[in-house]
Scaffold this active site. Structure first.
Site: not given
Ligand code: NAP
Length: 245
Positions: A141, A154, A12-14, A187, A156, A63, A158
């Site tokens: 996703s 990725y 949830a950090s970004r 997104i 696989a 996690v 999801k």
């Molecule tokens: P993001 O900006 O890259 O953020 C990823 C988050 O996951 C960060 O808070 C990161 O923490 C955390 N993280 C990564 N590895 C971790 C671990 N091993 N344990 C705990 N936390 C971990 O990603 P996002 O775009 O917001 O995506 C969020 C989710 O939506 C993901 O599951 C992604 O696959 C899914 N998604 C995103 C999109 C898109 O277009 N953005 C589309 C489809 C699905 P740190 O900052 O501390 O590293």
């Protein structure tokens, strides 16, 4: 506003996770902001939630590590007394074509995206069974539904999260726990910022609404799935993708 709940959001950090944390925090819920590395950013979100009148706590955990996931759940219950909503949002990508993909690229992505979600669900199961209620929301996703070149690892992970969601909904229904997934399309976050303009243009061309989604589009859907109004929805993969699929 709903009754005050405790909502544990991984990653949830970004990005989407931050929007989820802010949406539940502004709704008046207790929010656990999990992060792996971005401590400063997680603390800033906690402060913003507190300013908005909610309560929040930042907790570090990877996690993909079974024991760290367990500690994350235990610390949440110790601090807030329960876990009512778990959102498995943590995710990583290591994109490349199959020919060039290394075994560790596959393992790392599966370990965070799939095993990480499984770990978290495993550890919330007993407390949620005991309280005979709960909401589990997995962020999967659109590509888990349609496939994508350069993302075999990725996709696989999801697609597996979608399958796990459907199976768990069948196991947990009797315990008054719903299990759903949200399948976002493209997104705007740091994860997608990393893509080239050429790839972004190609994605945009596939979106009937002709724009990328906002993190709030996902947060609003999660708020609904966690609400009383969504109490009869389980085992579903909710697409939020501007019409891509
Ligand atoms: P993001 O900006 O890259 O953020 C990823 C988050 O996951 C960060 O808070 C990161 O923490 C955390 N993280 C990564 N590895 C971790 C671990 N091993 N344990 C705990 N936390 C971990 O990603 P996002 O775009 O917001 O995506 C969020 C989710 O939506 C993901 O599951 C992604 O696959 C899914 N998604 C995103 C999109 C898109 O277009 N953005 C589309 C489809 C699905 P740190 O900052 O501390 O590293």
């Amino acid at each position: 506003m709903n009754e005050k709940r405790t909502v544990l959001i991984t990653g949830a950090s970004r990005g989407i996770g931050r929007a989820l944390a802010m949406a539940f925090g502004e709704n008046g819920d207790n929010v656990v902001v999990n992060y792996r590395r971005s401590e400063q950013s997680a603390q800033t979100i906690v402060e913003a939630i507190k300013k908005a009148g909610g309560d929040a706590l930042a907790l570090k955990a990877d996690v993909s590590d079974f024991d760290e996931a367990k500690t994350l759940v235990e610390q949440t219950i110790e601090h807030f007394g329960s876990i009512d909503v778990l959102i498995n949002n943590s995710g990583i990508t290591k994109d490349t074509l199959m020919l060039r993909m290394k075994e560790e690229d596959f393992d790392d992505v599966i370990n965070v995206n799939l095993k990480g979600s499984w770990n978290m669900i495993k550890h919330v199961t007993r407390p949620m069974f005991k309280q005979k209620s709960g909401r589990i929301i997995n962020i999967s996703s659109v590509v888990g539904l349609i496939g994508n070149p350069g993302q075999t690892n990725y996709v696989a992970s999801k697609a597996a999260v979608n399958g796990m969601t459907k199976s768990l909904a069948k196991e947990y229904g009797k315990k008054n726990i719903t299990v759903n997934a949200i399948a976002p399309g493209f997104i705007e976050t740091e994860m997608t910022d990393a893509l080239s303009d050429e790839i972004k243009d190609a994605y945009r061309a596939q979106i009937p609404l002709n724009r990328f989604g906002k993190t709030d589009d996902i947060a609003k859907t999660a708020l609904f799935l966690a609400s009383k109004d969504a109490g009869y929805i389980t085992g579903q993969i909710i697409s939020v993708n501007g019409g891509m699929v």
